[in-house]
Design a protein around this motif. Structure first.
Motif, PDB file in Angstrom:
ATOM      1  N   THR A 188      54.676 -14.736 -11.321  1.00 37.03           N
ATOM      2  CA  THR A 188      54.596 -16.175 -11.072  1.00 37.03           C
ATOM      3  C   THR A 188      55.947 -16.718 -10.608  1.00 37.03           C
ATOM      4  OG1 THR A 188      52.921 -16.336 -12.798  1.00 37.03           O
ATOM      5  CG2 THR A 188      53.940 -18.377 -12.085  1.00 37.03           C
ATOM      6  N   LEU A 189      57.017 -16.278 -11.237  1.00 41.86           N
ATOM      7  CA  LEU A 189      58.348 -16.718 -10.826  1.00 41.86           C
ATOM      8  C   LEU A 189      58.713 -16.207  -9.435  1.00 41.86           C
ATOM      9  CD1 LEU A 189      60.333 -16.440 -14.166  1.00 41.86           C
ATOM     10  CD2 LEU A 189      59.594 -18.504 -12.984  1.00 41.86           C
ATOM     11  N   LEU A 190      58.315 -15.001  -9.114  1.00 44.33           N
ATOM     12  CA  LEU A 190      58.590 -14.473  -7.776  1.00 44.33           C
ATOM     13  C   LEU A 190      57.855 -15.256  -6.701  1.00 44.33           C
ATOM     14  CD1 LEU A 190      58.583 -10.617  -8.349  1.00 44.33           C
ATOM     15  CD2 LEU A 190      60.522 -12.061  -7.727  1.00 44.33           C
ATOM     16  N   VAL A 191      56.600 -15.578  -6.964  1.00 45.94           N
ATOM     17  CA  VAL A 191      55.825 -16.358  -5.998  1.00 45.94           C
ATOM     18  C   VAL A 191      56.416 -17.753  -5.834  1.00 45.94           C
ATOM     19  CG1 VAL A 191      53.576 -17.450  -5.607  1.00 45.94           C
ATOM     20  CG2 VAL A 191      53.704 -15.060  -6.284  1.00 45.94           C
ATOM     21  N   SER A 192      56.840 -18.359  -6.933  1.00 52.95           N
ATOM     22  CA  SER A 192      57.424 -19.696  -6.834  1.00 52.95           C
ATOM     23  C   SER A 192      58.762 -19.662  -6.100  1.00 52.95           C
ATOM     24  CB  SER A 192      57.586 -20.311  -8.220  1.00 52.95           C
ATOM     25  OG  SER A 192      58.511 -19.566  -8.975  1.00 52.95           O
ATOM     26  N   MET A 193      59.528 -18.598  -6.267  1.00 48.58           N
ATOM     27  CA  MET A 193      60.789 -18.476  -5.525  1.00 48.58           C
ATOM     28  C   MET A 193      60.522 -18.288  -4.031  1.00 48.58           C
ATOM     29  SD  MET A 193      63.213 -19.013  -7.573  1.00 48.58           S
ATOM     30  CE  MET A 193      64.637 -18.466  -6.676  1.00 48.58           C
ATOM     31  N   LEU A 194      59.494 -17.536  -3.690  1.00 47.91           N
ATOM     32  CA  LEU A 194      59.143 -17.389  -2.277  1.00 47.91           C
ATOM     33  C   LEU A 194      58.687 -18.711  -1.679  1.00 47.91           C
ATOM     34  CD1 LEU A 194      57.316 -13.943  -2.276  1.00 47.91           C
ATOM     35  CD2 LEU A 194      59.519 -14.497  -1.231  1.00 47.91           C
ATOM     36  N   LEU A 195      57.923 -19.494  -2.425  1.00 50.54           N
ATOM     37  CA  LEU A 195      57.511 -20.808  -1.953  1.00 50.54           C
ATOM     38  C   LEU A 195      58.709 -21.730  -1.779  1.00 50.54           C
ATOM     39  CD1 LEU A 195      54.292 -21.516  -4.027  1.00 50.54           C
ATOM     40  CD2 LEU A 195      54.464 -21.205  -1.563  1.00 50.54           C
ATOM     41  N   LEU A 196      59.669 -21.621  -2.659  1.00 51.64           N
ATOM     42  CA  LEU A 196      60.869 -22.442  -2.578  1.00 51.64           C
ATOM     43  C   LEU A 196      61.644 -22.138  -1.311  1.00 51.64           C
ATOM     44  CD1 LEU A 196      62.707 -24.493  -4.005  1.00 51.64           C
ATOM     45  CD2 LEU A 196      63.810 -22.580  -5.137  1.00 51.64           C
ATOM     46  N   LEU A 197      61.675 -20.880  -0.912  1.00 49.91           N
ATOM     47  CA  LEU A 197      62.399 -20.505   0.293  1.00 49.91           C
ATOM     48  C   LEU A 197      61.628 -20.848   1.562  1.00 49.91           C
ATOM     49  CD1 LEU A 197      63.755 -17.034  -0.831  1.00 49.91           C
ATOM     50  CD2 LEU A 197      65.025 -19.182  -0.643  1.00 49.91           C
ATOM     51  N   ALA A 230      59.047 -23.390   2.035  1.00 48.00           N
ATOM     52  CA  ALA A 230      58.659 -24.768   2.307  1.00 48.00           C
ATOM     53  C   ALA A 230      59.361 -25.712   1.340  1.00 48.00           C
ATOM     54  CB  ALA A 230      57.144 -24.922   2.164  1.00 48.00           C
ATOM     55  N   PRO A 231      59.664 -26.920   1.787  1.00 51.12           N
ATOM     56  CA  PRO A 231      60.282 -27.889   0.879  1.00 51.12           C
ATOM     57  C   PRO A 231      59.370 -28.275  -0.284  1.00 51.12           C
ATOM     58  CG  PRO A 231      60.479 -28.610   3.152  1.00 51.12           C
ATOM     59  CD  PRO A 231      59.589 -27.411   3.141  1.00 51.12           C
ATOM     60  N   ALA A 232      58.069 -28.185  -0.099  1.00 58.04           N
ATOM     61  CA  ALA A 232      57.145 -28.518  -1.179  1.00 58.04           C
ATOM     62  C   ALA A 232      57.157 -27.456  -2.266  1.00 58.04           C
ATOM     63  CB  ALA A 232      55.726 -28.674  -0.631  1.00 58.04           C
ATOM     64  N   GLY A 233      57.731 -26.312  -1.988  1.00 59.24           N
ATOM     65  CA  GLY A 233      57.807 -25.246  -2.985  1.00 59.24           C
ATOM     66  C   GLY A 233      58.725 -25.582  -4.138  1.00 59.24           C
ATOM     67  N   GLU A 234      59.685 -26.461  -3.898  1.00 58.81           N
ATOM     68  CA  GLU A 234      60.599 -26.840  -4.965  1.00 58.81           C
ATOM     69  C   GLU A 234      59.857 -27.518  -6.107  1.00 58.81           C
ATOM     70  OE1 GLU A 234      64.654 -29.440  -5.686  1.00 58.81           O
ATOM     71  OE2 GLU A 234      63.778 -29.335  -3.702  1.00 58.81           O
ATOM     72  N   SER A 235      58.913 -28.357  -5.771  1.00 56.60           N
ATOM     73  CA  SER A 235      58.152 -29.023  -6.829  1.00 56.60           C
ATOM     74  C   SER A 235      57.299 -28.017  -7.599  1.00 56.60           C
ATOM     75  CB  SER A 235      57.281 -30.119  -6.239  1.00 56.60           C
ATOM     76  OG  SER A 235      56.342 -29.559  -5.322  1.00 56.60           O
ATOM     77  N   THR A 236      56.806 -26.994  -6.918  1.00 61.63           N
ATOM     78  CA  THR A 236      56.044 -25.953  -7.607  1.00 61.63           C
ATOM     79  C   THR A 236      56.937 -25.201  -8.585  1.00 61.63           C
ATOM     80  OG1 THR A 236      54.651 -25.696  -5.660  1.00 61.63           O
ATOM     81  CG2 THR A 236      54.597 -23.915  -7.276  1.00 61.63           C
ATOM     82  N   PHE A 237      58.152 -24.891  -8.151  1.00 67.06           N
ATOM     83  CA  PHE A 237      59.090 -24.189  -9.028  1.00 67.06           C
ATOM     84  C   PHE A 237      59.445 -25.035 -10.245  1.00 67.06           C
ATOM     85  CE2 PHE A 237      63.477 -23.081 -10.182  1.00 67.06           C
ATOM     86  CZ  PHE A 237      63.275 -21.772 -10.553  1.00 67.06           C
TER      87      PHE A 237
END
Length: 55
Positions: free
Chosen positions: A10-19, A21-28
């Motif tokens: 889950t943390l790996l997927v959230s880190m990939l989303l953070l890199l 798209a900007p919306a990934g930061e909120s997911t993280f």
């Protein structure tokens, strides 16, 4: 599946989303708050202390 393995994935997927798209930061941050990590911006520093009153 082990719960720690799920957490790491889950943390790996959230880190990939953070890199990606900007919306990934909120997911993280959402995941950080769900797991009560220290980086959660909504975590308060106050603690509740029970008081005992003696008469």
């Amino acid at each position: 599946m082990n719960s720690t393995t799920l957490l790491i994935y889950t943390l790996l997927v959230s880190m990939l989303l953070l890199l990606q798209a900007p919306a990934g930061e909120s997911t993280f941050l959402l995941i950080a708050c769900l797991y009560r990590l220290n980086i959660c911006p909504f975590r308060t520093t106050t603690t509740t202390v029970g008081t005992t009153s003696s008469r």
